[in-house]
Scaffold this motif. Structure first.
Motif, PDB file in Angstrom:
ATOM      1  N   HIS A 164      35.251  14.297 -10.996  1.00  0.00           N
ATOM      2  CA  HIS A 164      35.375  14.769  -9.386  1.00  0.00           C
ATOM      3  C   HIS A 164      37.324  16.170  -9.160  1.00  0.00           C
ATOM      4  O   HIS A 164      38.195  15.555  -9.675  1.00  0.00           O
ATOM      5  CB  HIS A 164      35.864  13.607  -8.337  1.00  0.00           C
ATOM      6  N   VAL A 165      36.732  16.847  -8.068  1.00  0.00           N
ATOM      7  CA  VAL A 165      37.616  17.615  -7.207  1.00  0.00           C
ATOM      8  C   VAL A 165      37.524  17.502  -6.462  1.00  0.00           C
ATOM      9  O   VAL A 165      36.215  17.948  -5.794  1.00  0.00           O
ATOM     10  CB  VAL A 165      37.510  18.616  -8.801  1.00  0.00           C
ATOM     11  N   PHE A 166      38.645  17.184  -5.052  1.00  0.00           N
ATOM     12  CA  PHE A 166      39.314  17.179  -4.002  1.00  0.00           C
ATOM     13  C   PHE A 166      40.095  18.526  -3.911  1.00  0.00           C
ATOM     14  O   PHE A 166      40.731  19.051  -3.968  1.00  0.00           O
ATOM     15  CB  PHE A 166      39.023  15.851  -3.432  1.00  0.00           C
ATOM     16  N   VAL A 167      39.434  19.194  -2.460  1.00  0.00           N
ATOM     17  CA  VAL A 167      40.384  20.424  -2.113  1.00  0.00           C
ATOM     18  C   VAL A 167      40.320  19.862  -0.992  1.00  0.00           C
ATOM     19  O   VAL A 167      39.337  19.740  -0.103  1.00  0.00           O
ATOM     20  CB  VAL A 167      39.543  21.573  -2.511  1.00  0.00           C
ATOM     21  N   ASN A 168      41.479  19.651  -0.250  1.00  0.00           N
ATOM     22  CA  ASN A 168      41.537  19.583   1.074  1.00  0.00           C
ATOM     23  C   ASN A 168      40.311  17.796   1.751  1.00  0.00           C
ATOM     24  O   ASN A 168      40.440  18.463   2.752  1.00  0.00           O
ATOM     25  CB  ASN A 168      41.442  20.431   2.774  1.00  0.00           C
ATOM     26  N   SER A 218      44.150   2.806  -5.407  1.00  0.00           N
ATOM     27  CA  SER A 218      43.227   3.672  -4.300  1.00  0.00           C
ATOM     28  C   SER A 218      44.361   4.589  -3.544  1.00  0.00           C
ATOM     29  O   SER A 218      45.447   4.904  -3.099  1.00  0.00           O
ATOM     30  CB  SER A 218      42.771   2.662  -3.897  1.00  0.00           C
ATOM     31  N   VAL A 219      43.237   5.692  -3.020  1.00  0.00           N
ATOM     32  CA  VAL A 219      43.705   6.692  -2.241  1.00  0.00           C
ATOM     33  C   VAL A 219      43.300   7.028  -1.238  1.00  0.00           C
ATOM     34  O   VAL A 219      42.108   6.980  -1.107  1.00  0.00           O
ATOM     35  CB  VAL A 219      44.350   8.019  -3.163  1.00  0.00           C
ATOM     36  N   GLU A 220      43.527   6.506   0.259  1.00  0.00           N
ATOM     37  CA  GLU A 220      42.479   7.154   1.301  1.00  0.00           C
ATOM     38  C   GLU A 220      43.243   8.615   1.962  1.00  0.00           C
ATOM     39  O   GLU A 220      43.759   8.868   2.096  1.00  0.00           O
ATOM     40  CB  GLU A 220      42.850   5.833   2.490  1.00  0.00           C
ATOM     41  N   ILE A 221      41.950   9.288   2.284  1.00  0.00           N
ATOM     42  CA  ILE A 221      41.823  10.253   2.441  1.00  0.00           C
ATOM     43  C   ILE A 221      41.382   9.991   3.661  1.00  0.00           C
ATOM     44  O   ILE A 221      40.735  10.084   4.445  1.00  0.00           O
ATOM     45  CB  ILE A 221      41.236  11.267   2.320  1.00  0.00           C
ATOM     46  N   ASP A 222      41.845  11.380   5.185  1.00  0.00           N
ATOM     47  CA  ASP A 222      41.863  11.700   6.423  1.00  0.00           C
ATOM     48  C   ASP A 222      41.842  13.154   6.690  1.00  0.00           C
ATOM     49  O   ASP A 222      43.436  13.081   6.823  1.00  0.00           O
ATOM     50  CB  ASP A 222      41.487   9.997   7.312  1.00  0.00           C
ATOM     51  N   LYS A 223      40.970  13.833   7.410  1.00  0.00           N
ATOM     52  CA  LYS A 223      41.151  14.925   7.756  1.00  0.00           C
ATOM     53  C   LYS A 223      42.138  15.828   7.061  1.00  0.00           C
ATOM     54  O   LYS A 223      43.112  16.353   7.022  1.00  0.00           O
ATOM     55  CB  LYS A 223      42.151  14.906   9.090  1.00  0.00           C
ATOM     56  N   GLY A 224      41.619  15.972   5.575  1.00  0.00           N
ATOM     57  CA  GLY A 224      42.019  16.406   4.525  1.00  0.00           C
ATOM     58  C   GLY A 224      43.597  16.594   3.748  1.00  0.00           C
ATOM     59  O   GLY A 224      44.102  17.122   2.846  1.00  0.00           O
ATOM     60  N   ILE A 240      34.846   6.060  -3.484  1.00  0.00           N
ATOM     61  CA  ILE A 240      34.058   6.630  -4.753  1.00  0.00           C
ATOM     62  C   ILE A 240      34.889   5.796  -5.658  1.00  0.00           C
ATOM     63  O   ILE A 240      36.766   5.370  -5.396  1.00  0.00           O
ATOM     64  CB  ILE A 240      34.934   7.927  -5.461  1.00  0.00           C
ATOM     65  N   ASP A 241      33.866   4.914  -6.214  1.00  0.00           N
ATOM     66  CA  ASP A 241      34.565   4.301  -7.265  1.00  0.00           C
ATOM     67  C   ASP A 241      35.225   4.948  -8.679  1.00  0.00           C
ATOM     68  O   ASP A 241      34.376   5.239  -9.146  1.00  0.00           O
ATOM     69  CB  ASP A 241      34.475   2.956  -7.601  1.00  0.00           C
ATOM     70  N   VAL A 242      36.343   4.652  -9.234  1.00  0.00           N
ATOM     71  CA  VAL A 242      37.047   5.467  -9.947  1.00  0.00           C
ATOM     72  C   VAL A 242      37.314   5.085 -11.750  1.00  0.00           C
ATOM     73  O   VAL A 242      38.570   5.735 -12.049  1.00  0.00           O
ATOM     74  CB  VAL A 242      37.661   6.778  -9.652  1.00  0.00           C
ATOM     75  N   SER A 243      37.084   3.714 -11.744  1.00  0.00           N
ATOM     76  CA  SER A 243      37.379   2.639 -12.315  1.00  0.00           C
ATOM     77  C   SER A 243      37.755   3.220 -13.647  1.00  0.00           C
ATOM     78  O   SER A 243      36.686   3.882 -14.156  1.00  0.00           O
ATOM     79  CB  SER A 243      36.573   1.211 -12.345  1.00  0.00           C
ATOM     80  N   GLY A 244      38.989   3.398 -14.547  1.00  0.00           N
ATOM     81  CA  GLY A 244      39.762   3.504 -15.545  1.00  0.00           C
ATOM     82  C   GLY A 244      39.794   4.961 -15.842  1.00  0.00           C
ATOM     83  O   GLY A 244      40.085   6.081 -16.882  1.00  0.00           O
ATOM     84  N   CYS A 245      39.997   5.863 -14.406  1.00  0.00           N
ATOM     85  CA  CYS A 245      40.293   7.320 -14.759  1.00  0.00           C
ATOM     86  C   CYS A 245      41.739   7.440 -14.132  1.00  0.00           C
ATOM     87  O   CYS A 245      41.966   5.912 -13.314  1.00  0.00           O
ATOM     88  CB  CYS A 245      39.118   8.132 -14.201  1.00  0.00           C
ATOM     89  N   MET A 279      37.882   8.690   3.802  1.00  0.00           N
ATOM     90  CA  MET A 279      37.120   7.945   2.294  1.00  0.00           C
ATOM     91  C   MET A 279      38.427   7.671   1.596  1.00  0.00           C
ATOM     92  O   MET A 279      39.659   7.746   1.520  1.00  0.00           O
ATOM     93  CB  MET A 279      36.243   9.423   2.166  1.00  0.00           C
ATOM     94  N   ILE A 280      37.962   6.442   0.895  1.00  0.00           N
ATOM     95  CA  ILE A 280      39.059   6.070   0.059  1.00  0.00           C
ATOM     96  C   ILE A 280      38.392   6.748  -2.042  1.00  0.00           C
ATOM     97  O   ILE A 280      37.156   6.760  -2.002  1.00  0.00           O
ATOM     98  CB  ILE A 280      38.867   4.041  -0.036  1.00  0.00           C
ATOM     99  N   ILE A 281      39.716   6.540  -2.367  1.00  0.00           N
ATOM    100  CA  ILE A 281      39.168   6.910  -3.643  1.00  0.00           C
ATOM    101  C   ILE A 281      39.979   6.064  -4.433  1.00  0.00           C
ATOM    102  O   ILE A 281      41.205   5.516  -4.256  1.00  0.00           O
ATOM    103  CB  ILE A 281      40.135   8.083  -4.188  1.00  0.00           C
ATOM    104  N   LYS A 282      38.858   4.860  -4.610  1.00  0.00           N
ATOM    105  CA  LYS A 282      39.562   3.298  -5.673  1.00  0.00           C
ATOM    106  C   LYS A 282      39.391   3.192  -6.948  1.00  0.00           C
ATOM    107  O   LYS A 282      38.790   3.898  -7.259  1.00  0.00           O
ATOM    108  CB  LYS A 282      38.826   2.474  -4.297  1.00  0.00           C
ATOM    109  N   ASN A 283      40.070   2.135  -6.874  1.00  0.00           N
ATOM    110  CA  ASN A 283      40.551   1.330  -8.205  1.00  0.00           C
ATOM    111  C   ASN A 283      40.874   2.666  -9.285  1.00  0.00           C
ATOM    112  O   ASN A 283      40.150   2.403 -10.856  1.00  0.00           O
ATOM    113  CB  ASN A 283      38.910   0.599  -8.345  1.00  0.00           C
ATOM    114  N   GLY A 284      41.566   3.415  -9.199  1.00  0.00           N
ATOM    115  CA  GLY A 284      42.244   4.220 -10.052  1.00  0.00           C
ATOM    116  C   GLY A 284      43.256   4.627 -10.527  1.00  0.00           C
ATOM    117  O   GLY A 284      44.654   3.291 -10.417  1.00  0.00           O
TER     118      GLY A 284
END
Length: 376
Positions: free
Chosen positions: A367-371, A18-24, A40-45, A1-6
């Protein structure tokens, strides 16, 4: 998963990416826009490490001393919406059987895993404190500092105790501090009527931290520096309740100038009324009256807070004349370092757990992500 454009908050500064996440875990950080592919586009954040609250008693009607797994799990879920991805549930000075039960329940909840923020261990606030500086703790349950009493409270869960608050002037305190230090548990000075010499004795024995600096301790005076002076004149970390009630913002500025950003940790010290309306609640078996968001005993003594860590961060940015980067350290990397977990949480780094919070310019949590799992 990618958290992108922040706007990624790193230890070196803020970068667009952007930040790429895999297996926690965080597996890759991109230093540019990432328009292609799912994400997940988080532009401006901002993309920020998850907040770490090392001192919290409760939230949204639940208390860490309730003695059941459901209460601890509900606290973990409630914390998520305020950006907290990991925490230390804090006990109170109560009947030893009740503290022992709380330690057991929190430990078991940790081992099973929570639905929200992760439990990192336990903060034992008392019962080894000064009767004259009990604050909202019930004086009748205070005990003389003793390693035997501590071991009785910890029982089979001694490895889950991370911080213990101690008044260093009390008989047996220095020995307890030394014993805790020898097994890697953080001895924290707090709820103390001690003077500067008492602090130095405790510091030499192994004090590493200070429980809610300025509150429930002897203040600085030019002829007797007292506990606050000892904290200022040493390398211990100091936690602060940044709600504008427990400490004047300008006093916080003084502490920052003396200690430096890297030695200050923001905590909520929140009780069950946090996130709820004014009214009658309880803390440590005592009635707490919450009015205008301030939690007090009947006699007016402050009894924890209704502060959230996201609000503490907002207050830091808007009242202390510091940068967002510095403010973030006080709720992420600084507590991670204290707990010696800065090799896995507290930073946006490749290989670290994907505990991530996304917020806007006004620190509204998005948004909040844990592992790596989206929890909010």
């Amino acid at each position: 998963m990618i958290i992108k454009n922040g706007r990624i908050i790193t230890e070196k500064g803020i970068i667009e990416g952007s930040v790429e996440i895999d297996k926690g875990k965080i597996i890759r950080i991109y230093n540019d826009k990432y328009p292609k592919g799912e994400g997940i586009d988080v532009s401006g954040c901002f993309i920020c490490p998850g907040f770490i609250d090392i001192h919290i008693h409760g939230i949204e009607g639940h208390d860490c001393m309730e003695g059941n797994i459901e209460a601890i799990n509900e606290i973990s879920k409630a914390l998520i919406k305020y950006g907290v991805t990991s925490f230390l549930p804090a006990t109170m000075t109560e009947d030893l059987k009740k503290i022992r039960k709380a330690v057991e329940i929190i430990s078991n909840t940790k081992s099973k895993g929570t639905a929200g923020a992760k439990i990192l261990g336990i903060n034992l606030e008392g019962p080894f404190i000064s009767p004259s500086m009990a604050g909202a703790q019930d004086p009748k349950y205070i005990k003389k500092p003793s390693f035997d009493t501590f071991k009785d409270l910890a029982n089979d869960y001694i490895n889950e105790i991370k911080i213990v608050t101690i008044a260093p002037e009390e008989e047996g305190a220095v020995e307890l501090i030394a014993n805790l230090n020898s097994i890697g548990i953080i001895a924290s000075v707090g709820h103390t009527n001690g003077n500067y010499d008492d602090f130095i004795k405790g510091y030499k024995a192994g004090i590493k931290h200070c429980t809610h600096l300025f509150n429930a301790m002897t203040g600085f005076h030019h002829r007797q520096p007292n506990i606050v002076g000892g904290v200022f004149n040493s390398d211990v970390t100091a936690e602060m309740i940044l709600d504008g009630v427990h400490i004047h913002f300008d006093a916080v500025k003084v502490a920052l100038k003396v200690k430096g950003i890297d030695k200050i940790i923001l905590v909520s010290d929140a009780m069950m009324a946090c996130g709820l309306c004014d009214g009658l609640y309880s803390l440590g078996g005592q009635d707490v009256y919450v009015k205008d968001g301030q939690a007090r005993l009947k006699d007016g003594t402050l009894a924890g807070s209704t502060l959230t860590l996201s609000k503490a961060l907002y207050n830091a940015v808007n009242n202390l004349n510091i940068t967002l980067i510095d403010a973030i350290k006080m709720v992420t990397s600084n507590p991670a370092k204290l707990l010696k977990l800065d090799n896995e949480i507290g930073y946006i780094k490749e290989g670290f757990y994907a505990d991530i919070v996304i917020f806007d310019d006004d620190i509204n949590i998005k948004h909040v992500f844990v592992n790596g799992e989206m929890k909010f």
